[in-house]
Structure formats: structure tokens, C-alpha cells
Enzyme design. Structure first.
Site, short mmCIF file in Angstrom:
data_model
loop_
_atom_site.label_atom_id
_atom_site.label_comp_id
_atom_site.label_asym_id
_atom_site.label_seq_id
_atom_site.Cartn_x
_atom_site.Cartn_y
_atom_site.Cartn_z
N ARG B 118 0.82 -1.22 -0.03
CA ARG B 118 -0.09 0.04 -0.04
C ARG B 118 0.96 1.20 -0.13
NH1 ARG B 118 -2.90 -3.21 3.61
NH2 ARG B 118 -5.25 -3.54 3.05
N ARG B 362 -7.63 4.89 13.85
CA ARG B 362 -7.39 6.29 13.23
C ARG B 362 -8.51 6.96 14.20
NH1 ARG B 362 -9.98 5.75 7.39
NH2 ARG B 362 -11.89 4.63 7.94
N TYR B 895 -14.98 43.05 20.97
CA TYR B 895 -16.01 42.04 21.10
C TYR B 895 -16.40 41.78 19.42
CZ TYR B 895 -19.14 46.07 19.96
OH TYR B 895 -19.97 46.95 19.23
#
Lengths: 918, 918
Positions: B118, B362, B895
Site C-alpha cells: 500500500r 485512526r 467584541y
């Protein structure tokens, strides 16, 4: 009162030596007291006082007098309206000085001194007490004068004037009351004018004036001349803090701490018989600038008579004949004053019993033509430097040499019927046409035409080009009509209030007046006036040698380059003639509006099939190529910047509103049609219009200004921009083969993100290379961009990575930076803003230094960080406006580009920018 | 290939000691070789290889294997596709290592080792060679395996897979050719599925595959397992430079220099009988976050079978019963992996003949609800810190807790009929209504309604408020529908392609589907989907204790204040519930659109007489006062910023296009009316509409976005803004008397020049003082302004002289800075720009840091120069978007203010901004 003034005052009152009063002849002392600077003398004595003293110093015969200083005024006001210590005593001593100089005595019935009292601040200022004449008169003095001069009418007229002026300006008695008495007197006497009133009449008037004075003030009119003088002095001081004066200073930005001076001066009379006279004169011809004294005068008359125009004045040449010595003396004085002030003088004089007196001199007003000639002549005469000559002429005065003007003599006696915005200068005279086609047809037949529309649109341009001038009832300074008119130098008046244009009836009306299509109209685009009929005009003359000398001096001084915005070869030729050093902006889409091209452009927009669209685009190619080749030929070797298509597509189609109305009308019509053929035709028309409408609807945007235009359109409609680039390079190669030097600069409009330029430049450069390979010729070229969106300016470091030059499009940049749609605002809130002083200037007329200018600085700096030496210019309308040009100079731009008609203006303004720096 | 890579490669080839191959168990060596950093290990071994080695280190049973490094790949490519010296020898040695560990031998027919190959780069990347299974098979090995396992079908299936994968991915034989053979085989055998094919079938297929391989490649299928291994390794290396891989890296911004690793691993089989199994599992419940292992498995099966859903999988609890030891082992492994990775794991496992193997682990995907619970639980478990928990949850995941969602189970099996823009999240289900009045009426009758319109306008708002959700066929992310929907938390899908809403027929159609008014519709505003019928929904739960714990941690971390944009007391209450610390923006004009108020507002606009206008304005006063008092009461003590009227007046009137169409229709109708009464009524209607039209025409602007609105309108229509200020102060005084702490902040919108503020503040402050004097009460207040025009930002030093606070209106500021009309562009060129990558983000969705952000920095700095400590916030829509909030934090704003529904998102995002800084 602020502390500074108080301190100033305290210091002076402590100082027992403080001098508050200067005789005119004590000018040197005054200069010394302020340390030698003339501006400080003007601050101390006021402008008028300083000038009178200055003339005295030059031995010009000025009636003796003195000035009470501005310091005295400030001290008076600071002390709660009380003369500072010693001031009045100094004033009395100064009167003595006058008495010695004239041999007359204030209040002496046998040989009386009469004086005037006038205010005089550093800067000329309305709203303050102005003038009181004939101080020193009372019943006894009057009697004495009657005996002496033997003219009771003259003396009583002086007396009643003193009471009237004193009463109204010192004591606040309404002047109307005094005037009413005179009117009643005239009626009683059965006469029309004051001149017909007799000595007895004036004596009666004087008595009545004294009564009025007492009634209103509760006091008798002061008979002691010294009381008169004291009260007049105080009145001038107080008027400094009058409401109108304060308002004026606030508006004009004049400091409230300056104070006003008071000028006391011996009266002289030009109406004491045939060896007396009075007049005004210019040291040079104010119309042409020729070096000859020019003026008008009257024997045995007062100054007012010359100005009022009641009596027929005589030319100054007559004085030369009849009083040659006096004239000679005057001539010499005039020359000396010119030398002293280094400028043409506007003088007032009086001859009293054979003795010449100068009452005033100042720099004379003059026409633009005279301004230019005098400035250039004075350099030749060694009076001023070339730099001073350049600074003397205001850039906007240059307009005079570029546009015909209405004959100023005829204008004086003719009333305009309408007033609008003076959006494009010059005069135009022609028969009125109400649509572009008619205008064009009549013009082709050799007729002079004024095109009048409620407002204009791009498809009116062919008519506007054919017309002499343009008139609209709607729109502002940057309306379509205004922009096009300025671009092509067509005089135009837009937004005329009260003007109704009836397109159905083919007539325009204004306040009862009716003008039919085909009638004559005259426009004064310089002043925004509209006249009925055919007025005579004066032809301009750009080849004026004085002007060209002046502009060549300006060229030697300026740092900014000057280019022109020109779309056609004819524009480019004019631009070169006017001194342009290149083309800063060629708007390729303007060519699309021409009569034979617009249908092709519309076919392109309406195309459903790509093949049909491309066919239309290809049909435009040879036309654009021809245009560009023409430009390159004219500008041989000079820079030519060509901007790719900018406006949104819907501008090339009929207006949405018109289509909706027409379709609605058609539908109603159709219901009444009986003939099958007519029905067929109507349905056909309906279908076409509906197709247009559906495309227009698809293209519509809520805010087209912020919509699919510029590079956005160029990317979406890449075939079109590729065709434009092909046309540019094919044209360049054709010209290069003809031996012409050509370096096209391709400009991409409206970028806001560097990637737009990246994508578009890549596609277009590829096309350019294909053309050059096809033709086997290399052309030197550049790709650049307009900076007309704030984000482009803010990210100019990235933008300069893709753009090889910048050009500020300040029309759009102002719109986006200010968030103002100019078309809407200039007919809307901006008007109110300017009226209310929220904005002093229209930012579309004058570049906004603080906002837009700041963005331009950011863009220039960031751009040159990435690409040192990057060429940066401006091609917005501001590029032709003097104060904006000064900003561009300050920002270190390389050039300004403007309408060809503004090029000479810009040359001068760019020189001013340099000279104003130091 | 660039120089860095070449140097890298050269260095490695010079170095004879270079290690190119690491057995999984050699992980410590790999870590040491890169200096200890795990990221560098991932770069060397690829993500997959690093993780497999990591698990090996943790004593997790991973089938033995090794990794050929990314360095080897780079060296191979750099050398023109040639293995670097020593690499193949190291690979052979590594195979020996596996053989030792497994006791099997590659190519040994009696005890064969089979391996997979792979690719594995540092980042997961589509487009590279993926997987080749069963390397090591050839005819002899197959025979041996059939003998050993006694299952020829199983073995031939393995064999044909090897040839198929090897042929297609290594040699480029089209996979369709192989698939066609299987299809033909099924047909011949008369079966439906591959599962029904016999051992003989697979043997025949295998033979045919070998022939195909030879035909296409001109070579025999390699029978030597080492040849297979070598070719597979090379194929992985080469795939790094495949076109799709390069394109992907370009798009994702991944460096081309990384290279890929190759992983060779022992094959294990879960289909070797009843003591074999395979499955997937999560270490916690991925839907709820509960701490329980959750998964599916199958006995005697391959991994594919579990995922494909052909066989019915069994829950993991069954494994616990049937293989308690294996399950126990797995449970322990799962816990260890969670501890190691400090996160919930998603694992693949296989049981081969009673032996457990982990094939992958995972971090597991999970719902927002699970994400929050797991993050909070892991803090309690001591696995992660509160800061890490806060960072784990993405701000947008919070939406889940605020809006109902369609039931995810039902969604799986139902197809939406339309897809549009997901402009406002959450699910809505109701009967469809095609106009606002109908929607409101049905809602009042207790019906749940979806309001569907081609697009919405301000006078649709009452219907939108009454509806559960909003659907439009046109419009973009900031269309009116989108803005209103987000503001009020109404789920909405806009701009659904292909959706036709026929207002006359009262139905909507989409691709043949017809939905009549009154039929049920379901909207998924989170994903922009539209479903027929009435779908079940899941109710949100903001009171979730895990969420609130997480948000309270975020509150402790963040520096930015969080306020809400709220116009009504109900909004304000929701905002407080969601954690807002004040109101950053109350849009006073929204109140004008309410059903009972709009007619009054229209009366004000239509008024010809000032008295009529003022009467209308006075009628609005008590309503506004009531609204403001309501806000003050809810926000007791917290800041409330109230913005004065902003939009242009025409927004309160019917649309121009509608009026024109209606009038045109009426005129046509009238021609056909016979009844006098009907004619009268029609004429009356016509007159009213024409009056509206003429006012609308007068108010029309070419670019309303840049027109008479904001402070410009406020100055022109000063009675209205004065009334608003009166309402604010009267309300404040009423509330103060009730004991409520109130400090109103009045905000003036759209200033571009300081004088606008000067004039308007003076007028309004005067009104405020009048109210306070009338009521004999002092109120603490401030006047401030929006910064939403570039010039306001550029001249913020002047602006701050008049404004006591700033609030960035970044919607408008983005429009003007970019020169983009969002309404036009989001349905227009911006779409193409994003598709073509000219702009990666929509600047109206994510704040443009480089352009708009730069202006905001300039404004903040200049403003605070004039007024140190000046409060600066943002109230544009960006105030609720995480990446934009990060920019606001970086700029030092005080803000952000956003829709109440975005407040929790903003709280979390503001904390992220702090944590991302370090």
C-alpha cells in the site's frame, strides 16, 4: 476673549510708550515697530491703512491721514470697550498732524478740515462698519463752507450724508427712514432724481435727519467734530465683533484675534467746479492686457457718479487733452505704482481744484487673456520672474483660450432664461434638437445644433458628437451628459431647474417660455446659462503666443507628466496640439457606441449561440484595429495606454424603463388594431422588444456600479477582451511596419484581487504572443491595471506583482472609498451636504486628500515596494483639476491624464504644484 | 525537480549507510533518525506506515510488515526511476524479517507468506496507487494453499484478485476488461452474485485474467513473488507523480517534495472458517459519545463484506459472548489506543483462526453531540486538558445544539428532490405557502408552514417570521431571505436550481415533481436539501451539560467579548440564554416592517405635507419606545447598542417592477370593464398605484447600496432620527425608574465624513437632552458609529473625535472595499470566480484579511490614537464566522456581535483564536 489677546492687551496697556496711532507718513516707524515684515505691517495697520501709508512713502499724492492700529482695537475690546491709555491723545495729535499738512482745522468754520473714517482689517472683510464721510461738519462749519464755496446745495448734501451715515452705521438708525425722507422730498418737489433737488431741499432734508437722529437715539446729533471722530472710531472697533463679521470670519477661517484698524483721512472733492474731476483707471488694458492706461472720469463730479453710470463718463484720453499736466503726473504715478506693486493697478483719483489726489490703488481685475499677456510682458519688462508669471495665471483661466465664449458685450444686456450646472465650458449656439438622430441629421445638413434631452445615455453619443452643445434638464456634474461633454469639449449645461422637455410635443418650456424644436438657443457652458435665440460668440485662440510662452515656462517647472484621455485619433491630435505627452486612457468601449457599431455590439450581447456571439466579436475586430492604428500613428513614439472594456453590458442595450413602457404601450395599441398587416408588424415589434427586455432583465443588477464590469466582465466574456488585445497588437504591428515607434500598454480595469489580473493577463498575453508569432514580429508592450477599488489600493503590493503600471481611476475610487454613487448623490444628498457645509467640496470635482488621497499613497508606496520605479498615474477626471493635480504631485505620481481640453490647464497646474511646494 | 530534492537525494545516495526500509518494529530507530519529532516520522514513513509501526510499539497485534521510506521514493524519482543503492537489498532483508516473525516464507507453496502493498504519504491523498493484495501467489503457491486450507474457491478468489489489482494498478490494464470477464462468467453460470460462483468458476476467471494480462502488457504475469514485490514498490513510487496526484497536491497546497512511502504487510484472513472473523469498531459511541465500544463484525468473512452491507452484520456484543477472550483482548487494545492517541478510535480488526489482528486505527468520526461529550469526558478522565477539549470541537459543530435536525436514520433512505444553498441551518417541516399573508394566516391557525417564494423582500418578513422555514428559487448567501432567516434562526434553503414557483397556479415544480400549496415539505437548512412530505425531526438541546461545560471553558479562555445582533426582546432573551454579553446591534428599522407599522411608515414616506409626515413619525414613537424598553429590561445592566435607521426609504415601498407590471395589467383590464362600479374601483386602485410608483421613481437610485441611506438619510429626514433618539431615551428613563441599569449606546450608520457625525450627533444629543430635561433624569449614554465605508476607516482619527465607539459593519465594508454588490455577485461572477479558484473564499462569508482586514487595522489604530481605549467591535455577519472571529481577535477588537444563534459558535471560536495564537 482668549488668554492670548488678554495678555497682548495687558502688555500694551502696561507699556506707557505704546504707539496706537500712525500718520500715513510715519510708515517707516510702523515697519520698524513690527520688525520689517510687510505682512506684519498689514496686520498692524490693516490692508487699507498699510497701502495708503505705502503710497504716501512713494510720494504719491494721498490726502493726509492716519491709522489707529489693530492693537488699539484689540485693547479696546479686551478692556470692555474702553480706549487704551494714551490712544485718544495720540489720535488728537494725529489730527493736529493732518491740520498742519493741509493747513485746515477740524471744526474751523472758515477753513474746515473734513475727514472720512473707514475700517480696515488685515483681510478685506464684509460685515464690518464701512465708511463715514464728512466728519467735521456741524451747523457752523456748514455756514462757513457755504460762504467759502458759494454752493449751498453741495454743502448741505455733504451734511445730510454725514448725519445719515453716522446715524445708521454708528447709532443703528435704520437707513430706510432716512431714504424715506428723501423720497418724500422728491415727491413734494415734483422731481425724479436727487440731482434735481435744490439747496433748500437738502437743507430741509438735513433738518429732518437731525430730528430723526434725536428721535431714534434720544440724543442730539453731536456737533463737536471731536465727538464725531471719537464715536466713529469706537463704532469701527465694535463692528469687529458684529455678528456678520464673526460669521464671515468663521466661514473664511480668519482668526478672531486680528482686530481692525481705523483710517482717518482728509476729504477731497472732485465736484468743486470745472478744475475738479474724479475718475478710475487701470494701468493696462484689462481686456487685452495691452500696455496702455485705460479709464473713465468726469469733470466736477463725485466718485459715486463715475461708478453709478448716471452721467456719461469720458475716456481718460480726454483728460490728457484737457489737463495734460495732471494726466502726465497721473501717468508717472501709475508707472511707479506698477513698478512698486509689480502688477497692473486699478486706481481711484480725484482732482480737487487743479490738484491730483490718489485715493486708492489695488491690483486690477482683468480677463484671462489680459492676465496671460500682462504676466508674460512683465517678465520681459524685468518686473517679475517667469515663475511669478506662471503663478499669476490661474489654471482655470486657460479655458478661455480653448472654448468659444459668448460675446461679453451682448451678455451684459441679455437675460438668460435658465440656469443649470456649468459642466463643460464654452459657448454653443444652434437650433435645438430633441433626440440624437435629429441632431445628427441636421448637423450633417450643415446646421449648428444644440441637443436637448431630459438626460443622456450612451446611445445618444452620436447626437452629442454632432451637436455644438448639450442641454439637459436633469443630471449632475458627473452625469453621462457632463462626462461626455467634457471629454469632447462640447459646451454643456445640465440639470436646469424648471426646464421641461416635452419629447412628444417636441418643445421645451421654462417658466412660461416655449422653445420649439428647430428654434435657436445659446448656451454658456462656462457659467451654466441658457439664452433664447442666436447670440454672437468670440472665437478662441490657442495659438496665442503669450499663452504658449507661459505654458512653456510651466513645462520647464513641472515634474508631473501630462497625458490625455483620448479615444479617437482626432482626440489624440487635439491632445498633442494642446501639449499632451501621451495617451493615459483610451476607453475602448466608447468606440462601441458609434452608430454603425452599436447594432453589432447588441448582436453580440443578444446572442444565444456562442458562434453568433463570436461572429459579432470578429466583426468588431477590424474596426477596433483601425482605431488603435490611428491612435498609434498620431502619438508616434509617445505612450498609449489602452483600457479594455469596462462598463456593464446593459449599458449597450435600451433602458429597462423605456422597454417596459414601450411594451405596455404596444400591448394597449394592439387591442385597437384592426388591420391584419398592422397587427403583424406590431406583434413583431413586441416580440423584439420582449427579447431585449428579457436580456436586459437578465443583465440587471441592483448596484451596477459594483457589478459585472471591468475585469470581471473581461474574464467572463474572454472572447471579447481577447479580440481587443488582438486588435491592439495587429494595429501595433501594422504601424511598426510603417516605421512608427509604438509601445502599447494594455490596461485592465476594476481589479480588486490579484488573481483577477493573474488569470486575465495570462489569457491576454497568450493572445498577444499568438498575434506576434502569426505576424513574425515582436512588439514591446506592458500589461497594467487601473487602481479604482479600495482593495486594489490596499493590496497594491500583490497587484504590482502582476501589473507593470498603475493608473488611478479616481472617479470610481472616490465612489467606493466614500460609498457614494455619484449619479444619485450629485442630484441628491451631496447638494444638501454642500449647502449645509457638511462637505465643502464635491469629492468628484476635487480629489479628497484625506480619504481617497490616503489610499492613493498606500497604493503608490506598496506598489513601488514590489516593483521599484513602477509607473503610477491618474486618469480619472480629477487629473484635469488643479487642486487634485497638486495632490498627485505631492504623492509622487508620474503623470496625470485628462481630457484634451484640460491638458493646458493641467500643464499650468502641475507647475503651480511645484512652485507652491517651496 | 527542484534543487532541494536533488541535494537531498544526492546526500542519501552518497551515504552508503542510508536506511531506506524500516520494519514496523524498528520504529524507535526511525524516530531517532529524524531527531525525535513525530511529524518527521510521519514525513519519513508516511501516515499509514508510522501508525502501523506505532501500534506495533504498543504491543498491539499488527500483522508484521515494513515500510520503504519517502526518502527512497524521492531518490528513486530523482534518479530517473531507479532504486537508490542498497534499498532493494534492505527490502529483501525486511521480507526475511517478516518471514521470521510469521514463520511463513514468501513463495513457499507449503507455508506461503502473502503480503499487501500500500502507498502511504504524510497526508492522506487520493490519486495515488492504493492497494495490491495477496502478493506472493502463483500457480504453485495456489496449489499448496488449496491443499492446506481445503478451500479452492477461497484461494482462487485471492489469486484472481492479485492478477486483477496488479494488472490494473501496476500495468494499467483497464479494470473494466477484468470486470467484464466476471460478468460473463456469472451469466454463463446463470447466477446473480459473485458469492454464487464456484471454485471452478474462479479458476476459469483466473486463467482468463492471465491471458488478458499478457494481451495488454505483452508479458506473462510475473510468477516470482519477488518480481511482484519489486514491481508493486515501483508502481507506488511512480504514482506520486501521476497527474491526479499532482493536481490534488496543487489544489490542496501539499508540497511536491514529500514523496510517498510503501507499506508491505502480512496478509491475514477473517474468512478461514468459524474461528475467523472481521469487523470495525469505535472506542466510544459515535452518535452519543457514551463510553462504550460500538461496532459490527462478521464471522468467516473478509473486511469488504462488513462494509459492503451484503451480509447482515452482527453487533460487537455478540463477539463478547462468542469469543469472550478475543473480545477482552480487543477491549484492552481499544482502551490503550485511546490513551495513546488521546482520542476516540475507529479500528479495523480481523480474527484469523482464533488470533486477533488490528489492521488500522485512526481518530473516529462522530456527531457533534458525541464530539462534545467525548471532549468533556476525556478532560474528566485526565486524558486531555480543557484547552484541548475546547480545540477538539469545531465552532460550527455547535449549530447541532441550536437547531432541530432531520432524523438522520430517515435521511439515509430518502432522496431530496432539490438542492440549494444551505444559508441557515436546521430542519423545518411544514405545509408550503406561497405568500407571506397566507403563511402568517395558516401559522396563526396553528399550522406549521414553509414559506416558498422566488425571492423575498422586506414586506415578506411577517410571513417569514410566522413560518418554520424558508425556501426560495433565487438568491445567494446574502440574499434578503438568507439574511433574515439566519437572523431569526429559521432554517432556509435558497437558490434551488430548477425549482419553479408558479404564483398564479399556486404550485412549485422541480424536474417533473409538482407540489401544491398546502402540501407538506421538509427542509434541511444545514445541508441545503429539500424533501417532499413530512419528515421526522430531532429536537435540539442547548441545555446539554457537556456543551455548557465546554462553552464555560471557552469563556474562560477567550479575550473577545460576545454580543448579539437582536432587534426584539425575544431575540435578546435568546441571546442571553446563549451567552451573549450584550447587544451589539439593534436594527431599529426592522421594527418598521411589522404588519401594523409598515402602513404608518409608508404614510410617512408618501407624505407631501410635513405635518402629515410628522404625524406618522409621532405614531411610531410609542412603538419604538416599547421595543427599546423591552430590550433594556432583558439586557438589564448589559450594553445595548441601538443603530438608527439605515436602509433607503424605497425598501419600505412596493418594488418598482411590481408596480409597473401591476399598473400595466390594470390599464389593460380597465379597457374591458363594463360595470361602472368595477371601473370606479379599478381607477381608484390605478391612482393609488400610480402615486406609489411616482414616489418609488423619485426615490430610485442607480446604486442604492451607495445611495441615500444611513446617516445620509438620517440627516435629510432628521425628524425620524430625532424621534428614534427620543424613543431610546424615554425608554431608558422608564426602565431606570423601574430600577433597571441602562446605558444606551446610540449608533449612527454609514458615516464617511466626520462632519456627518458632527452634525447628526449635535442634533440628536440635543434631543436627548430635551428628553432628559423633560423627565428630570440623567441617563448615561454614548454616541458611536458604524465603520462600514473605506473612508471612515481611513479617517478614523477624525471620526473618533466625534464617535465614542466603533462597530465594523463588515457586510457593507466588504462591498465597498471590494467594489462588489453582493446581491448581484453571489448569484453572478463570484460563483465563477470561486469555481475557477480566482477567489478561494466568498469574502461575504469569510472576512477578507488582506483587504478589509487591513482597513480594519487602520481604523482601529487611528481611532485609538485619538481616543485611547476606544471600544471597537464588529456587527457584520462575519461576527459569527470562526475564521473571521480569529481575525477580529488578532486585530485587538473588543467584541464580536452576531445573530443569537451564532453566539455559542462565536464563544467557542473566540477561544480557538486565543489557543491558536500560541
Amino acid at each position: 476673549m482668549d488668554d492670548m489677546v488678554r495678555e497682548f492687551e495687558d502688555k500694551d496697556s502696561r507699556d506707557s510708550e505704546a504707539k496706537f496711532v500712525y500718520l500715513f507718513r510715519e510708515i517707516e516707524q510702523a515697519i520698524e515697530s513690527v520688525g520689517g515684515d510687510w505682512e506684519d505691517v498689514r496686520a498692524l495697520l490693516g490692508g487699507k491703512g498699510a497701502n495708503l501709508a505705502d503710497m504716501t512713502r512713494l510720494d504719491v499724492p494721498v490726502p493726509p491721514g492716519f491709522t489707529v492700529t489693530t492693537k488699539a482695537c484689540n485693547a479696546y475690546l479686551a478692556a470692555g470697550e474702553s480706549f487704551p491709555g494714551g490712544m485718544w491723545e495720540q489720535e488728537l495729535a494725529a489730527v493736529k498732524g493732518i491740520e498742519e499738512a493741509t493747513g485746515r482745522t477740524l471744526g474751523d468754520p472758515n477753513n474746515p478740515l473734513l475727514v472720512s473714517c473707514r475700517s480696515g482689517a488685515k483681510f478685506s472683510m464684509p460685515g464690518m462698519m464701512d465708511t463715514i464721510l464728512n466728519i467735521g461738519l456741524n451747523d457752523e462749519v456748514v455756514e462757513g463752507m457755504v460762504l467759502r464755496y458759494g454752493d449751498a446745495r453741495f454743502v448741505y448734501d455733504l451734511y445730510r450724508r454725514l448725519i445719515q451715515m453716522f446715524g445708521s452705521v454708528v447709532m443703528g438708525v435704520p437707513d430706510e427712514v432716512f431714504e424715506a425722507v428723501i423720497t418724500a422730498r422728491r415727491k413734494r418737489a415734483g422731481v425724479e432724481t436727487d440731482a434735481e433737488l435744490t439747496a433748500d431741499d437738502w437743507k430741509l432734508v438735513t433738518d429732518r435727519f437731525k430730528e430723526i437722529y434725536r428721535t431714534y437715539t434720544g440724543e442730539l446729533f453731536p456737533t463737536d467734530p471731536y465727538d464725531q471722530l471719537k464715536m466713529a472710531t469706537e463704532a469701527v472697533f465694535k463692528s469687529w465683533n458684529g455678528k456678520r463679521a464673526i460669521d464671515y470670519r468663521n466661514a473664511a477661517g480668519i482668526s478672531h484675534n486680528l482686530g481692525t484698524a481705523v483710517n482717518i483721512q482728509t476729504m477731497v472733492f472732485g465736484n468743486l467746479g470745472e478744475n475738479s474731476a474724479t475718475g478710475v483707471a487701470m494701468s493696462r488694458n484689462a481686456s487685452t492686457g495691452e500696455r496702455e492706461i485705460e479709464g473713465d472720469f468726469l469733470f466736477n463730479a463725485q466718485g459715486e457718479d463715475v461708478v453709478a453710470g448716471i452721467r456719461l463718463t469720458r475716456p481718460l484720453t480726454d483728460l490728457q487733452e484737457e489737463m495734460p499736466e495732471i494726466y502726465g503726473e497721473f501717468e508717472k504715478i501709475s508707472e511707479n505704482l506698477e513698478k512698486h506693486y509689480r502688477n497692473m493697478q486699478d486706481m481711484e483719483f480725484t482732482v480737487e481744484e487743479g490738484k491730483l489726489w490718489l485715493l486708492q490703488t489695488r491690483d486690477g481685475k482683468r480677463t484671462a487673456q489680459a492676465e496671460v499677456k500682462i504676466a508674460v510682458d512683465m517678465v520681459d519688462e524685468g518686473l517679475i520672474s517667469a515663475e511669478e508669471a506662471v503663478m499669476r495665471v490661474q489654471p482655470d483661466q486657460i479655458d478661455f483660450f480653448l472654448h468659444p465664449q459668448l460675446d461679453s458685450e451682448v451678455v451684459k444686456t441679455t437675460k438668460p432664461f435658465g440656469k443649470g450646472l456649468n459642466v463643460s465650458p464654452g459657448a454653443a449656439v444652434g437650433v435645438v434638437a430633441f433626440d440624437a438622430d435629429t441632431a445628427e441629421r441636421w448637423a450633417n445638413e450643415g446646421q449648428k445644433v444644440i441637443m436637448a434631452r431630459p438626460e443622456t445615455k450612451p446611445d445618444d453619443v452620436h447626437g452629442m458628437l454632432a451637436a455644438e452643445g448639450i442641454l439637459t434638464s436633469r443630471g449632475g456634474r458627473t452625469s453621462h451628459a457632463a462626462l461626455v461633454a467634457r471629454q469632447f469639449g462640447k459646451p454643456a449645461v445640465v440639470g436646469v431647474k424648471g426646464l421641461e422637455i416635452d419629447l412628444d410635443q417636441r418643445l421645451l418650456t421654462h417658466d412660461g417660455l416655449v422653445v420649439k424644436e428647430g428654434d435657436w438657443l445659446s448656451l454658456d457652458g462656462t457659467n451654466g446659462l441658457v439664452y433664447e435665440g442666436q447670440m454672437p460668440t468670440v472665437v478662441p485662440d490657442f495659438s496665442n503666443p503669450y499663452l504658449n510662452k507661459l505654458l512653456s515656462w510651466a513645462d520647464g517647472i513641472r515634474v508631473l507628466g501630462i497625458r490625455a484621455n483620448a479615444d479617437y485619433p482626432a482626440d489624440a491630435e487635439r491632445a498633442r496640439e494642446y501639449g499632451a505627452e501621451g495617451i493615459g486612457l483610451c476607453r475602448t468601449e466608447h468606440m462601441f457606441f458609434e452608430t454603425e457599431r452599436l447594432p453589432i455590439v447588441q448582436r453580440m450581447i443578444m446572442a444565444k449561440e456562442p458562434s453568433v456571439r463570436n461572429e459579432a466579436i470578429q466583426a468588431l475586430l477590424p474596426m477596433q484595429r483601425g482605431d488603435f492604428a490611428g491612435l498609434f500613428r498620431v502619438m508616434d513614439g509617445k505612450t498609449v495606454i489602452i483600457r479594455l472594456i469596462d462598463p456593464p453590458l446593459h449599458e449597450f442595450l435600451p433602458a429597462y424603463e423605456d422597454l417596459v413602457r414601450e411594451i405596455s404601450d404596444l400591448k394597449i395599441q394592439i387591442q385597437h388594431l384592426t388591420s391584419l398587416a398592422a397587427l403583424d408588424a406590431a406583434l413583431d415589434e413586441l416580440r423584439t422588444k420582449e427579447e431585449f427586455l428579457s436580456r436586459v432583465e437578465a443583465l440587471r443588477e441592483s448596484n451596477p456600479m459594483l457589478g459585472t464590469r471591468g475585469v470581471r466582465l473581461g474574464i467572463l466574456l474572454s472572447e471579447l477582451t481577447r479580440m481587443q488585445v488582438r486588435a491592439i497588437f495587429e494595429a501595433a504591428i501594422i504601424c511598426a511596419r510603417e516605421g512608427i515607434t509604438v509601445k502599447p500598454k494594455v490596461m485592465i480595469p476594476l481589479a480588486s484581487h490579484v488573481n483577477e489580473l493573474k488569470v486575465q493577463r495570462k489569457a491576454l498575453e497568450k493572445e498577444a504572443k499568438v498575434v506576434m508569432e502569426e505576424e513574425k514580429m515582436e512588439i514591446d508592450y506592458e500589461f497594467g491595471t487601473m487602481i479604482e477599488i479600495p482593495r486594489a489600493a490596499l493590496t497594491a503590493d500583490e497587484i504590482a506583482g502582476e501589473a507593470q503600471f498603475f493608473s488611478f481611476g479616481t472617479n470610481d475610487l472616490t465612489q467606493t472609498t466614500y460609498g457614494i454613487s455619484r449619479d444619485d448623490a450629485e442630484a441628491g444628498f451631496l447638494v444638501e451636504y454642500q449647502q449645509r457645509g457638511i462637505m465643502t467640496d464635491n469629492p468628484f470635482a476635487k480629489l479628497d486628500d484625506r480619504g481617497v488621497g490616503r489610499l492613493m499613497r498606500i497604493a503608490t508606496e506598496l506598489g513601488r515596494e514590489t516593483r521599484p520605479g513602477l509607473e503610477v498615474g491618474i486618469c480619472g477626471e480629477h487629473g484635469g483639476e488643479p487642486s487634485s493635480i497638486a495632490i498627485c504631485h505631492k504623492l509622487g505620481l508620474d503623470y496625470v491624464s485628462c481630457s484634451p481640453f484640460r491638458v493646458p490647464v493641467a500643464r499650468l497646474a502641475a507647475a503651480h504644484a511645484v512652485l507652491n511646494e517651496s
